[in-house]
Design an enzyme around this catalytic site. Sequence first.
Site, short mmCIF file in Angstrom:
data_model
loop_
_atom_site.label_atom_id
_atom_site.label_comp_id
_atom_site.label_asym_id
_atom_site.label_seq_id
_atom_site.Cartn_x
_atom_site.Cartn_y
_atom_site.Cartn_z
N SER A 49 0.81 -1.20 0.23
CA SER A 49 0.04 0.09 0.04
C SER A 49 0.95 1.46 -0.06
O SER A 49 1.71 1.24 -0.83
CB SER A 49 -0.97 0.01 1.26
OG SER A 49 -1.80 0.92 1.15
N ASP A 61 -8.64 -3.18 -5.84
CA ASP A 61 -8.52 -4.22 -4.77
C ASP A 61 -9.59 -3.74 -4.03
O ASP A 61 -9.49 -3.96 -2.70
CB ASP A 61 -7.17 -4.17 -4.19
CG ASP A 61 -6.65 -2.92 -3.79
OD1 ASP A 61 -7.57 -2.11 -3.38
OD2 ASP A 61 -5.45 -2.54 -3.80
N HIS A 117 -7.47 -5.49 -0.86
CA HIS A 117 -6.16 -4.65 -0.53
C HIS A 117 -5.71 -5.21 0.64
O HIS A 117 -4.45 -5.55 0.27
CB HIS A 117 -6.70 -3.27 -0.03
CG HIS A 117 -5.76 -2.28 0.04
ND1 HIS A 117 -4.68 -1.66 -1.00
CD2 HIS A 117 -5.09 -1.75 0.90
CE1 HIS A 117 -3.91 -0.80 -0.69
NE2 HIS A 117 -4.09 -0.73 0.71
#
Length: 464
Positions: free
Chosen positions: A185, A390, A415
């Site tokens: 991320s 995602d 994610h």
Amino acid sequence: MFGDCGLRFPFLRRCIGGCRRRAAADLDPDLDPVVLVTGVGGSILNARNRKSGSIIRVWVRILLANFEFKKYLWSLYNPDTGYTESLNVDDEIVVPEDDYGLQAIDILDPSLWAKLLRLTDVYQFHDMIDMLIGCGYEKGTTLFGFGYDFRQSNRIDKTMDGLKQKLETAYKASGGKKVNIISHSMGGLLVKCFMSLHNDDFSKYVNKWICIACPFQGAPGCIYDSLLTGLQFVYGFESFFFVSRWTMHQLLIECPSIYEMLPNSGFKWKKKPLIQVWRKLSEEKENVKLEEYDPATCISFFEEALKNNELKYNGKSISIPFNFSILKWAARTRKIIDEAQLPRSVSFYNIFGTSFDSPYDVCYGSETSPIGDLSKVCHTLPEYSYVDGDGTVPSESAKADGFAATARVGIKGSHRGLLNDEKVFQLLKQWLGVTEKSRHLSTSKVMDINPDVTLAHLSPKDIL
């Protein structure tokens, strides 16, 4: 950020006296070291009293989550230093370095309550740490973690210096082997800032960089709404034990890291992400208009919507409108990110999530219930339009890294779920050049969450 995963009964796999040591034959002395770099919200944060030295975990926690979060983490940005500084001056926010930095990014609330409530949403790198140890990696020799104060800018000196020190430590501990970075991320933006600002050090210490679910060009819908109404990490029953959306909102407005993930206005989007608002221009029913703001024009909207925003702290009202000082800082960060050059000696790999609806445009109000005063937007939940991604980062942003990637692979996953996805693990092992020797022993200081698995061969439909 957080995703669902299974939880097995903890006490069946708890290690006596902490972490079990594997047999020496399981360790591989020829492995290049790995440093795991987490994303926004992905590090344990502690508040340490400046006088007594006493420590309390303030992120993530279950009991008294909202109260402790407001007390210790609510902050204001200091434009003179570039740092976001806590309103509580008696304590400092620190990231634990236990377990060579791995504890801070493993299970974000390792308390008994999180285990009893089966709140697996707070499991971060836990499964990946176990998988890597099963492949022969050893904590403190070939495996390290990097957590950081994710309120701060991705290029702030303390974070950049900390990452440099972590890479140097891993390099020396492994006998001078170059490091393989695995980031998740926003951690990818942090690594890209480091590479841009410290390119010589990056070349010296890094062999491969594997990036997972990075918002290279921003996370439009998620970040738009984070600045306007807040961010909710956990839904359903668990949300009653977690930090509220509004409490999180009041922090994020003063966080440079959030502004640095606004959609890049200089990127050639297939379709520019929009903020839409149905405006009531007068009392006449017919005088309703749909206004639209793109990445280049949304600032005036933020200014108007947040002009009356304030928080209550220790009985005082503190004004926290849209912060133009942070915006100016973030614009410089974006320039640094865009100018980053991958050294020829470093191989880059990109994993991004697909097949999940990901927020893109956000719309406030409706034609039948329009908004007059834009400050009311901050108390209105939006309607989203979605694109493929995602669930948090659109695929279009995540795969637009700007590098000559050795591999760029889309995986069906959320994610947070990509961090414990078996297809992702198989790719990691392939790119790291390792094989898994065992998964039958607990390798963390907290309980395992997944049962033993046998990795299946990837079929063409699994990799897009």
